[in-house]
Design a protein around this motif. Structure first.
Motif, PDB file in Angstrom:
ATOM      1  N   LYS A   5       0.784  -0.977  -0.006  1.00 31.69           N
ATOM      2  CA  LYS A   5       0.076  -0.034   0.048  1.00 31.69           C
ATOM      3  C   LYS A   5       0.933   1.348  -0.037  1.00 31.69           C
ATOM      4  O   LYS A   5       1.727   1.245   0.954  1.00 31.69           O
ATOM      5  CB  LYS A   5      -0.969   0.016   1.205  1.00 31.69           C
ATOM      6  N   GLN A  59      -9.648 -13.641  -4.614  1.00 29.35           N
ATOM      7  CA  GLN A  59      -9.471 -13.800  -3.244  1.00 29.35           C
ATOM      8  C   GLN A  59      -8.301 -12.600  -2.834  1.00 29.35           C
ATOM      9  O   GLN A  59      -7.330 -12.480  -3.285  1.00 29.35           O
ATOM     10  CB  GLN A  59      -8.862 -14.977  -2.716  1.00 29.35           C
ATOM     11  N   CYS A  60      -8.777 -11.894  -1.770  1.00 24.97           N
ATOM     12  CA  CYS A  60      -7.990 -10.660  -1.394  1.00 24.97           C
ATOM     13  C   CYS A  60      -7.656 -10.963   0.277  1.00 24.97           C
ATOM     14  O   CYS A  60      -8.359 -10.743   1.040  1.00 24.97           O
ATOM     15  CB  CYS A  60      -8.353  -9.507  -1.535  1.00 24.97           C
ATOM     16  N   GLY A  61      -6.544 -11.585   0.625  1.00 21.82           N
ATOM     17  CA  GLY A  61      -6.557 -11.900   2.142  1.00 21.82           C
ATOM     18  C   GLY A  61      -7.441 -12.879   2.645  1.00 21.82           C
ATOM     19  O   GLY A  61      -7.620 -13.855   2.087  1.00 21.82           O
ATOM     20  N   ASP A  62      -8.158 -12.345   3.506  1.00 21.92           N
ATOM     21  CA  ASP A  62      -9.473 -13.176   3.916  1.00 21.92           C
ATOM     22  C   ASP A  62     -10.806 -12.933   3.565  1.00 21.92           C
ATOM     23  O   ASP A  62     -11.704 -13.304   4.061  1.00 21.92           O
ATOM     24  CB  ASP A  62      -9.233 -13.051   5.592  1.00 21.92           C
ATOM     25  N   LYS A  63     -10.697 -12.233   2.322  1.00 21.81           N
ATOM     26  CA  LYS A  63     -12.181 -12.042   1.709  1.00 21.81           C
ATOM     27  C   LYS A  63     -12.078 -12.439   0.313  1.00 21.81           C
ATOM     28  O   LYS A  63     -11.159 -12.469  -0.343  1.00 21.81           O
ATOM     29  CB  LYS A  63     -12.019 -10.259   1.783  1.00 21.81           C
ATOM     30  N   PHE A 102      -9.021  -3.354   3.399  1.00 20.98           N
ATOM     31  CA  PHE A 102      -8.037  -4.348   3.545  1.00 20.98           C
ATOM     32  C   PHE A 102      -7.002  -3.886   4.543  1.00 20.98           C
ATOM     33  O   PHE A 102      -6.214  -3.072   4.069  1.00 20.98           O
ATOM     34  CB  PHE A 102      -7.274  -4.998   2.259  1.00 20.98           C
ATOM     35  N   ASP A 105      -3.944  -4.824   6.148  1.00 15.82           N
ATOM     36  CA  ASP A 105      -2.571  -5.187   5.874  1.00 15.82           C
ATOM     37  C   ASP A 105      -1.834  -3.981   5.107  1.00 15.82           C
ATOM     38  O   ASP A 105      -2.528  -3.632   4.231  1.00 15.82           O
ATOM     39  CB  ASP A 105      -2.463  -6.535   5.343  1.00 15.82           C
ATOM     40  N   PHE A 132      -1.487  -5.617  -0.141  1.00 10.02           N
ATOM     41  CA  PHE A 132      -2.509  -5.951  -0.764  1.00 10.02           C
ATOM     42  C   PHE A 132      -2.223  -6.996  -1.847  1.00 10.02           C
ATOM     43  O   PHE A 132      -1.376  -6.874  -2.622  1.00 10.02           O
ATOM     44  CB  PHE A 132      -3.266  -4.837  -1.339  1.00 10.02           C
ATOM     45  N   ILE A 137      -3.856 -10.086  -4.276  1.00 12.37           N
ATOM     46  CA  ILE A 137      -5.098 -10.493  -4.885  1.00 12.37           C
ATOM     47  C   ILE A 137      -4.920 -11.571  -5.964  1.00 12.37           C
ATOM     48  O   ILE A 137      -3.919 -11.530  -6.720  1.00 12.37           O
ATOM     49  CB  ILE A 137      -5.841  -9.115  -5.660  1.00 12.37           C
ATOM     50  N   THR A 184     -16.377 -12.185   4.006  1.00 17.96           N
ATOM     51  CA  THR A 184     -15.026 -12.624   4.571  1.00 17.96           C
ATOM     52  C   THR A 184     -15.220 -14.045   4.910  1.00 17.96           C
ATOM     53  O   THR A 184     -16.131 -14.924   5.160  1.00 17.96           O
ATOM     54  CB  THR A 184     -15.080 -12.080   6.076  1.00 17.96           C
TER      55      THR A 184
END
Length: 637
Positions: A244, A286-290, A310, A312, A315, A317, A636
């Protein structure tokens, strides 16, 4: 894309430097950015605050740099440039908010050099890299300002393969590993002939974007390796990891209201043309836990995700799925079976510092579950509908806050017996407004113009709303007073239960389309006029009888608008049940028994036909339908 933080590839460049041409400017100038309020905030001295976009000369440190080309890589494969030494330049390179963006185009190598430069006996060793670009730092120069002959380039961006078309590389002036460290210029090395077409300092942005044969690639000052698949004609990476910008920018600047904005870009060469009954293409990420699901729609080539979704510093994806079309369906009129995975042509992340009155770009499907602790102010958050950007969406903390902003306006705009009137607070106290709202630019302008002309005492929330509307061009000031600009506003509240919030945002956003899209208004008018008059009368009486509604049914524009929204706020599978239930309501049955029997007997057939007509238009034009106005939703895991 993976940013190399531990072991950045270091290449040794010992190309021949033409010290006799250390001072002349190159054929390439450096473009400095214009001063923009939102996306490019200069952290410079006050004297620079009025700086306009301009170009400054780059200092050429070798012969290739003078012409801006590497046309004979076997003889000399590098260009070296220095920035001018000025407070303005130091302010840009030291802030971390900006990047050096270089645009290259390949040249056809003729085998003959355009110069008489001697062959370099110490050819650059690139460890199979065909291209490298990196920043130059103060310690790369001698005390006399000359580039050291045996310096070691740091934190390079390299590529094992160059794309066939144009290549643009953007290198941020800050990194997680290196921070900001007295940047003084840049260097380029290539095994293939190429030309430096342009150089500019731009707001920082990371990621990649592939437009046909052209490739844009952005990274931090830490260095990076351009994924080889990006340099081929067809392939793209399915997984991207980006820092980021807010995590990279120095801490003293990161707390100034800055936001990260992530863009998933879709290939314009694969347009989506939908027909009624056709299955809609959908991509999964999927982006991390999403998990994010995205419906593709006509003329929509970007999905914006706000960085606050997000938490963290990095990022990540990954494209995890794609619903393919059936064998008889195509993405476009001219295409065949499309490779759905290849529909993504870029992932970028950028940094901006918007004011609190500037909306966050979002799809309505992301707004419903937006974490309230991520709001920029406690009473509401303001969004702009990405697909219809002139429609602003307010999500209020509760009904009382929403009433403070919009209750007086609701009576002025829609309530039977009150339209066109400005009610005082004591008159409003015992009256019910709405639990969700929608207003077009013309109505908003009329409200605030009347209040101004009559010196009516608006409350603080209404005055703040007026500032937001002016700021976003929904109302404008002219010699005649306050007039309509472009757009509309809609609102929902956190006090509503989630199921109601979903129905409310669907209902209100449908109004937003009606307000801003003439073609949809024409379709609604056609459906309204074709509907059996008894069905229309049933709905009109429902609006008039129930105290919580009390729409001004003499307003034909309002009547058609609400007709549309009540028919399309739920899917067609629930529409019949919805109106049959209304026909059984005790108050409706008591006041209009014949109309209620008609709706029950026909099973709301007139409404079903009208809804199908309007929904078909919505779907083929914008990829949305009754009961679903969103294109993206997030869960999530």
């Amino acid at each position: 894309m993976h940013i190399l933080l531990r072991g950045v590839l270091v290449l040794v460049f010992t190309s021949w430097l033409c010290t006799s041409c250390a001072d002349p400017a190159s054929s390439v100038s450096l473009a400095l950015p214009a001063d923009r309020d939102d996306t490019a905030v200069y952290l410079l001295a006050a004297s620079a605050s009025g700086m306009q976009s301009r170009c400054v000369p780059l200092k050429a440190l070798n012969t290739n740099a003078q012409t801006g080309t590497i046309d004979d890589p076997e003889k000399s494969d590098a260009m070296y440039f220095a920035f001018e030494k000025s407070p303005t330049m130091f302010g840009l390179t030291d802030s971390g908010l900006y990047a050096l963006e270089l645009e290259f185009e390949p040249l056809e190598f003729t085998g003959q050099s355009s110069r008489t430069a001697p062959i370099n006996p110490n050819a650059i060793q690139t460890d199979a890299a065909q291209f490298a670009v990196g920043l130059l730092y103060a310690n790369d120069f001698s005390a006399f300002g000359k580039l050291k002959e045996n310096f070691r380039p740091q934190h390079l961006v390299t590529a094992k393969l160059l794309p066939r078309g144009p290549l643009t590389v953007s290198i941020g002036f800050a990194g997680i590993a290196v921070g900001t460290a007295h940047i003084r210029g840049f260097m380029v090395s290539a095994k293939s002939a190429l030309k430096l077409k342009s150089a500019a300092i731009v707001p920082v942005r990371y990621g990649w974007l592939k437009d046909g044969a052209a490739l844009w690639y952005g990274t931090t000052a830490d260095g990076d390796v351009i994924p080889p698949e990006l340099c081929t004609e067809a392939n793209v990476p399915l997984r991207t990891e980006l820092p980021k910008p807010s995590a990279v920018i120095q801490a003293r600047y990161a707390g100034k209201g800055g936001r990260d904005s992530i863009g998933i870009h879709f290939d314009k060469t694969q347009p989506v043309n939908l027909t009624a009954g056709q299955k809609q293409p959908r991509l999964s990420f999927q982006c991390g836990d999403k998990s994010i699901s995205v419906y593709r729609a006509p003329n929509v080539y970007r999905l914006t995700l706000d960085g606050c979704l997000f938490p963290d510093a990095f990022f990540t994806i990954e494209q995890t799925g794609a619903e393919r079309l059936s064998n008889t369906d195509t993405l476009s009129d001219t295409g065949g079976q499309a490779d759905m995975a290849a529909m993504v042509c870029g992932v970028t992340i950028e940094y901006s510092t918007p004011s609190l009155m500037t909306p966050i770009t979002a799809d309505p499907g992301l707004i419903l579950d937006w974490q309230q602790e991520q709001w920029r102010q406690p009473s509401y958050e303001l969004f702009s509908w990405e697909q219809f950007p002139s429609v602003l969406i307010f999500d209020f903390a509760d009904y009382s806050v929403q009433d403070a902003y919009l209750k007086r306006l609701s009576f002025f705009a829609e309530k039977k017996g009150f339209t066109g009137k400005l009610l005082f607070d004591e008159e409003l106290a015992s009256l019910h407004g709405f639990n969700a709202h929608d207003y077009r630019a013309e109505m908003l302008a009329a409200f605030f113009q009347k209040a101004e002309a009559e010196s009516f005492p608006l409350n603080k929330a209404e005055l703040h709303l007026r500032k937001i509307l002016f700021r976003n061009g929904i109302i404008i000031r002219t010699e005649a007073g306050i007039e309509a600009g472009e757009g509309a506003i809609v609102s929902i509240s956190r006090q509503s239960e989630r199921d109601l919030r979903y129905r409310f945002i669907t209902h209100e956003c449908l109004h937003g389309i009606y307000f801003t899209e003439e073609s949809f208004r024409d379709t609604v008018t056609e459906a309204f006029r074709k509907t059996n008059p008894r069905a229309v009368l049933f709905l009109r009486r429902y609006f008039e009888i129930y105290p919580s509604l009390q729409y001004d049914t003499d307003d034909d524009y309002l009547m058609q608008n609400e007709f549309m929204a009540y028919l399309l706020q739920q899917s067609s599978s629930f529409l019949q049940q919805y109106f049959t239930q209304i026909a059984w309501f005790r108050l409706m049955s008591a006041v209009e028994p014949a109309l209620c029997r008609y709706i029950r007997k026909t099973k709301a057939a007139g409404f079903m036909q009208a809804a199908a007509h309007m929904e078909s238009f919505l779907y083929t034009a914008w990829g949305i339908k009754g009961g679903r106005i969103y294109l993206a939703n997030m869960e999530t895991l």
